[in-house]
Design a protein around this motif. Structure first.
Motif, short mmCIF file in Angstrom:
data_model
loop_
_atom_site.label_atom_id
_atom_site.label_comp_id
_atom_site.label_asym_id
_atom_site.label_seq_id
_atom_site.Cartn_x
_atom_site.Cartn_y
_atom_site.Cartn_z
N UNK A 1 0.83 -1.20 0.00
CA UNK A 1 0.00 0.00 0.00
C UNK A 1 0.86 1.25 0.00
N UNK A 2 1.95 1.20 0.79
CA UNK A 2 2.87 2.34 0.84
C UNK A 2 3.49 2.62 -0.52
N UNK A 3 3.92 1.56 -1.20
CA UNK A 3 4.50 1.72 -2.55
C UNK A 3 3.46 2.24 -3.53
N UNK A 4 2.21 1.79 -3.38
CA UNK A 4 1.13 2.27 -4.24
C UNK A 4 0.89 3.76 -4.03
N UNK A 5 0.93 4.20 -2.78
CA UNK A 5 0.75 5.63 -2.48
C UNK A 5 1.90 6.45 -3.06
N UNK A 6 3.12 5.91 -3.01
CA UNK A 6 4.26 6.62 -3.59
C UNK A 6 4.13 6.70 -5.11
N UNK A 7 3.57 5.66 -5.71
CA UNK A 7 3.34 5.68 -7.16
C UNK A 7 2.32 6.77 -7.52
N UNK A 8 1.26 6.90 -6.71
CA UNK A 8 0.27 7.96 -6.94
C UNK A 8 0.94 9.34 -6.82
N UNK A 9 1.79 9.49 -5.80
CA UNK A 9 2.52 10.76 -5.62
C UNK A 9 3.34 11.08 -6.86
N UNK A 10 4.05 10.09 -7.39
CA UNK A 10 4.90 10.30 -8.58
C UNK A 10 4.06 10.72 -9.78
N UNK A 11 2.92 10.05 -9.99
CA UNK A 11 2.04 10.37 -11.11
C UNK A 11 1.49 11.79 -10.98
N UNK A 12 1.08 12.16 -9.76
CA UNK A 12 0.53 13.50 -9.53
C UNK A 12 1.60 14.57 -9.73
N UNK A 13 2.84 14.28 -9.35
CA UNK A 13 3.93 15.23 -9.55
C UNK A 13 4.14 15.50 -11.04
N UNK A 14 4.02 14.45 -11.85
CA UNK A 14 4.14 14.62 -13.30
C UNK A 14 2.93 15.36 -13.86
N UNK A 15 1.75 15.04 -13.32
CA UNK A 15 0.51 15.63 -13.82
C UNK A 15 0.44 17.13 -13.56
N UNK A 16 0.89 17.56 -12.40
CA UNK A 16 0.73 18.97 -12.03
C UNK A 16 1.54 19.90 -12.93
N UNK A 17 2.56 19.35 -13.62
CA UNK A 17 3.37 20.18 -14.51
C UNK A 17 2.58 20.63 -15.73
N UNK A 18 1.45 19.98 -15.99
CA UNK A 18 0.63 20.38 -17.13
C UNK A 18 -0.18 21.64 -16.82
N UNK A 19 -0.28 21.97 -15.54
CA UNK A 19 -1.09 23.12 -15.15
C UNK A 19 -0.20 24.31 -14.79
#
Length: 204
Positions: free
Chosen positions: A68-86
């Motif tokens: 679960x911890x690794x899954x949450x870190x994966x979500x963090x990584x995806x969101x960090x990439x996503x926010x650059x679009x805004x």
């Protein structure tokens, strides 16, 4: 003769995108913190030694927490990439024969996209002209959009720069015609598309 010219393509939805950027930023760090806490709990409590049904149950439980911890870190990584679009904008800087394009994130973070020497430019022109669609449809050419907007701001137009930089790249910029005029002071005359029409004439 030295030339320095600089301008920016500002996000026309900057206020709206700034809010989205902040929301994604805070949510991403929530997942980061929770993910780290889960991994720490797993590492300090996981029974690496021993055997038996109870030990195996604990291994399954803390192993699940670690996943679960690794899954949450994966979500963090995806969101960090996503926010650059805004809330992103672009800076164009032309210095004596070299065009430098940078992407600016949330006003204060800057990343160099590319440096294009006039010698590497194949063609420059207006995306309203047929040559742009021809280059864009070429499977050997990669299009790189260097503006956050779908409509050009007042006094600007969408200009393309076809360049040979590790393969053909088609850069799309939102700029004033002054940038094109400065480029043509250093580029070959043949670089400018043959059917280019001055922006002032187009608007008449």
């Amino acid at each position: 003769m030295d030339v320095f010219y600089e301008e920016s393509a500002i996000n026309q939805n900057a206020k709206k995108d700034a809010r989205k950027y902040k929301i994604i930023h805070y949510v991403s760090y929530f997942f980061l913190i929770v993910g780290i806490i889960m991994l720490v709990i797993m590492l300090f409590n996981f029974p690496f030694a021993g055997s038996g049904e109870t030990v195996n149950s604990f291994r399954a439980f803390y192993g699940f927490i670690g996943i679960q911890g690794l899954f949450f870190l994966l979500i963090w990584f995806v969101l960090m990439k996503l926010k650059r679009r805004f809330n992103a904008s672009y800076d164009y800087c032309f210095v004596s024969g070299e065009l430098r394009i940078s992407k600016v994130f949330n006003i204060n973070r800057r990343k160099l996209v590319v440096r294009i020497d006039c010698e590497d430019m194949i063609q420059v022109g207006d995306i309203d002209n047929p040559s742009y669609e021809r280059f864009k449809s070429d499977p050997m050419t990669k299009e790189v959009i260097c503006t956050p907007n779908v409509e050009a701001a007042e006094g600007k137009f969408f200009m393309y720069v076809l360049a040979n930089i590790n393969g053909k790249k088609l850069y799309v910029l939102e700029c004033r015609e002054n940038l094109l005029m400065n480029i043509m002071k250093f580029a070959k005359r043949s670089v400018l598309e043959s059917d280019y029409v001055m922006q002032e004439r187009k608007q008449k």
